[in-house]
Design an enzyme around this catalytic site. Sequence first.
Site, PDB file in Angstrom:
ATOM      1  N   ARG A   6      -3.749  31.483 -29.457  1.00 33.44           N
ATOM      2  CA  ARG A   6      -3.961  30.038 -29.541  1.00 33.44           C
ATOM      3  C   ARG A   6      -2.801  29.188 -29.016  1.00 33.44           C
ATOM      4  O   ARG A   6      -2.811  27.973 -29.182  1.00 33.44           O
ATOM      5  CB  ARG A   6      -4.276  29.645 -30.989  1.00 33.44           C
ATOM      6  CG  ARG A   6      -3.149  29.875 -31.969  1.00 33.44           C
ATOM      7  CD  ARG A   6      -3.546  29.348 -33.344  1.00 33.44           C
ATOM      8  NE  ARG A   6      -2.411  29.306 -34.261  1.00 33.44           N
ATOM      9  CZ  ARG A   6      -2.437  28.656 -35.414  1.00 33.44           C
ATOM     10  NH1 ARG A   6      -3.507  27.992 -35.785  1.00 33.44           N
ATOM     11  NH2 ARG A   6      -1.384  28.651 -36.201  1.00 33.44           N
ATOM     12  N   HIS A   7      -1.801  29.802 -28.398  1.00 37.26           N
ATOM     13  CA  HIS A   7      -0.662  29.044 -27.887  1.00 37.26           C
ATOM     14  C   HIS A   7      -0.562  29.105 -26.362  1.00 37.26           C
ATOM     15  O   HIS A   7      -0.799  30.147 -25.764  1.00 37.26           O
ATOM     16  CB  HIS A   7       0.649  29.559 -28.491  1.00 37.26           C
ATOM     17  CG  HIS A   7       0.829  29.197 -29.936  1.00 37.26           C
ATOM     18  ND1 HIS A   7       0.497  30.053 -30.948  1.00 37.26           N
ATOM     19  CD2 HIS A   7       1.298  28.061 -30.526  1.00 37.26           C
ATOM     20  CE1 HIS A   7       0.755  29.469 -32.118  1.00 37.26           C
ATOM     21  NE2 HIS A   7       1.235  28.261 -31.885  1.00 37.26           N
ATOM     22  N   ARG A  43       5.487  23.145 -23.965  1.00 39.69           N
ATOM     23  CA  ARG A  43       6.161  23.851 -25.064  1.00 39.69           C
ATOM     24  C   ARG A  43       6.737  25.164 -24.531  1.00 39.69           C
ATOM     25  O   ARG A  43       5.992  25.999 -24.026  1.00 39.69           O
ATOM     26  CB  ARG A  43       5.186  24.142 -26.210  1.00 39.69           C
ATOM     27  CG  ARG A  43       4.512  22.899 -26.796  1.00 39.69           C
ATOM     28  CD  ARG A  43       5.437  22.124 -27.719  1.00 39.69           C
ATOM     29  NE  ARG A  43       4.900  20.816 -28.074  1.00 39.69           N
ATOM     30  CZ  ARG A  43       4.106  20.581 -29.119  1.00 39.69           C
ATOM     31  NH1 ARG A  43       3.733  21.588 -29.890  1.00 39.69           N
ATOM     32  NH2 ARG A  43       3.691  19.363 -29.377  1.00 39.69           N
ATOM     33  N   GLU A 102      -5.707  25.318 -37.240  1.00 37.93           N
ATOM     34  CA  GLU A 102      -5.236  23.933 -37.113  1.00 37.93           C
ATOM     35  C   GLU A 102      -5.445  23.411 -35.690  1.00 37.93           C
ATOM     36  O   GLU A 102      -5.139  24.093 -34.721  1.00 37.93           O
ATOM     37  CB  GLU A 102      -3.752  23.877 -37.482  1.00 37.93           C
ATOM     38  CG  GLU A 102      -3.119  22.506 -37.320  1.00 37.93           C
ATOM     39  CD  GLU A 102      -2.243  22.426 -36.080  1.00 37.93           C
ATOM     40  OE1 GLU A 102      -2.331  21.389 -35.394  1.00 37.93           O
ATOM     41  OE2 GLU A 102      -1.494  23.371 -35.800  1.00 37.93           O
ATOM     42  N   GLU A 142       7.923  27.628 -26.167  1.00 40.16           N
ATOM     43  CA  GLU A 142       7.919  28.671 -27.193  1.00 40.16           C
ATOM     44  C   GLU A 142       7.474  30.013 -26.615  1.00 40.16           C
ATOM     45  O   GLU A 142       6.579  30.070 -25.781  1.00 40.16           O
ATOM     46  CB  GLU A 142       6.960  28.276 -28.327  1.00 40.16           C
ATOM     47  CG  GLU A 142       7.335  26.991 -29.039  1.00 40.16           C
ATOM     48  CD  GLU A 142       6.194  26.467 -29.892  1.00 40.16           C
ATOM     49  OE1 GLU A 142       5.029  26.761 -29.566  1.00 40.16           O
ATOM     50  OE2 GLU A 142       6.471  25.753 -30.864  1.00 40.16           O
ATOM     51  N   ARG A 156      -7.649  23.731 -27.592  1.00 39.71           N
ATOM     52  CA  ARG A 156      -7.893  24.344 -28.899  1.00 39.71           C
ATOM     53  C   ARG A 156      -9.182  23.811 -29.531  1.00 39.71           C
ATOM     54  O   ARG A 156      -9.904  24.540 -30.213  1.00 39.71           O
ATOM     55  CB  ARG A 156      -6.698  24.113 -29.828  1.00 39.71           C
ATOM     56  CG  ARG A 156      -6.674  25.051 -31.016  1.00 39.71           C
ATOM     57  CD  ARG A 156      -5.429  24.891 -31.855  1.00 39.71           C
ATOM     58  NE  ARG A 156      -4.233  25.428 -31.205  1.00 39.71           N
ATOM     59  CZ  ARG A 156      -3.046  25.542 -31.799  1.00 39.71           C
ATOM     60  NH1 ARG A 156      -2.913  25.133 -33.053  1.00 39.71           N
ATOM     61  NH2 ARG A 156      -2.010  26.028 -31.160  1.00 39.71           N
ATOM     62  N   SER A 175      -2.231  17.593 -35.841  1.00 34.91           N
ATOM     63  CA  SER A 175      -1.154  17.226 -36.744  1.00 34.91           C
ATOM     64  C   SER A 175      -0.989  15.720 -36.659  1.00 34.91           C
ATOM     65  O   SER A 175      -0.988  15.160 -35.551  1.00 34.91           O
ATOM     66  CB  SER A 175       0.157  17.910 -36.349  1.00 34.91           C
ATOM     67  OG  SER A 175       0.146  19.247 -36.774  1.00 34.91           O
TER      68      SER A 175
END
Length: 542
Positions: free
Chosen positions: A322-323, A314, A465, A316, A516, A468
């Site tokens: 948490r990323h 990712r 979370e 981002e 996570r 998903s």
Amino acid sequence: MASSEADAHPSEEQPKLSKKAAKKEEAKLEKLRRRLEASSAAVSSAAASPPGDEDPLAASYGEVPLSDLQSKEEVGEPYTEVGALSEEMKEARSVLVRGRAQAIRAVGKKMAFVVVREKGFTVQCVVTEQEGSVSRQMVKFVASLNRESIVDVHGTLTVPSSPIKGASQQVEIQVNRLYCVSKALPTLPINLEDAARSEAEIDKALQAGEQLVRVNQDTRLNFRVLDIRTPANQGIFRIQSQVSNIFRQFLLSEGFIEIHTPKLIAGSSEGGSAVFKLDYKGRPACLAQSPQLHKQMSICGDFGRVFEIGPVFRAEDSYTHRHLCEFTGLDVEMEIKKHYFEVMDIVDQLFVTMFDSLNVSCKKELEAVGRQYPFEPLKYSRKTLRLTFQEGVQMLKDAGVEIDPLGDLSTEVERKLGQLVLEKYGTEFYILHRYPLAVRPFYTMPCYDNPAYSNSFDVFIRGEEIISGAQRVHVPEFLAKRAEACGIDVKTIETYIDSFRYGAPPHGGFGVGLERVIMLFCGLNNIRKTSLFPRDPLRISP
């Protein structure tokens, strides 16, 4: 090797030695050979004893020469793991262990203690001068070892009369031979004792007027090879290994098969701009954001139920706790017979099984993590709580938190909802389903009774979370329409859409971030603690 070749093939130009000189040279070489043989696994006598003070027991200690580390011989005497040493083992038994010299302490000139660590377990080794078996030079050599050096210890197992406080194993090794296999630097960039210290210990020392070293996160990650040796980190990554293993074994038992999908793809797997773009032989490509498209194609290929454990990328710019830019994805896809609840049933059974297993099989590892990073055991139910998104919104509204009923939940709102769920239902693990369609990926199936919502779900641990999932759109025309609505160039996913044109069963699945799961199960405050060598927007090494 040059001198050996010269001896084997003497040159015509070499001066000829007299018989007397030749014999003298031969005797000198023979003496040197015997000394090298006697100390094949020993440090040079200059390092172990005063100049000119030869030790007849030099073969019992020292540094192992490189030639002996080049797979010269197969293992003769068997090694015993430090963790296997116990009081139940026969006393006076001869053992051989290998580990790191965690702590070294000399007691005068005739005795030294070495705490040897292997895989988180430690044993105290005692080196005492004894005529004919352990020399004073050997004691000196042992006392001069650098911490974290790797050593082979031969000795006799004994059980002391009083408990050993400085080691995990309640036995001692009375050493008769000790060799340094790999020497660590005298000064390490971080001290393991400092790296293993809890915040509570540091705060307690400050209150007593003592200042202890606090190793910050960047320093830990810069010298990660040292940092992961701490008991807590050994525990974290052994727990992580178990999570992957439980995930795999449970799904195999439920009729799933493991697949391996490509990480180099054309276009983007999730849509959006957060992809790592690259040139693929003159064509644009990117690193996969998930195995989503290919695991669905595998279902269309009649595998029925599939899973994968692999890297996810990712791009981002998320500078959060948490990323990560690269993490390990645990992905599942399966045929649905009637309802997407079938996927949620797998989630329920899988994670309850996982939590149960971790609490039993990883008890020591969880304790090691808790000593440095105290946490409360996760609260979860035998049957996982399920709430609709609308029910979650109503709980928040009743608590005075107003949010867009068709929007996504922010991190803060998710955490608040987690608190409300814990207070009302007594669980920190729950499923929230029927999310608004607008906040889900293009391949998510809308609800039959209200197209504003979708057959999707998220799963939460301690208010954050971790999963998903959803039923997927398996009708190609509808899928293309959904992709266009989400701003995705249909041409870049033609192969994916075409795979549904040959007959596709209703199906669904979910994705889990391994790091996570560990972070939240162990109540840790940063995902970098659960990534072996984390990759985030600012870090791409070591």
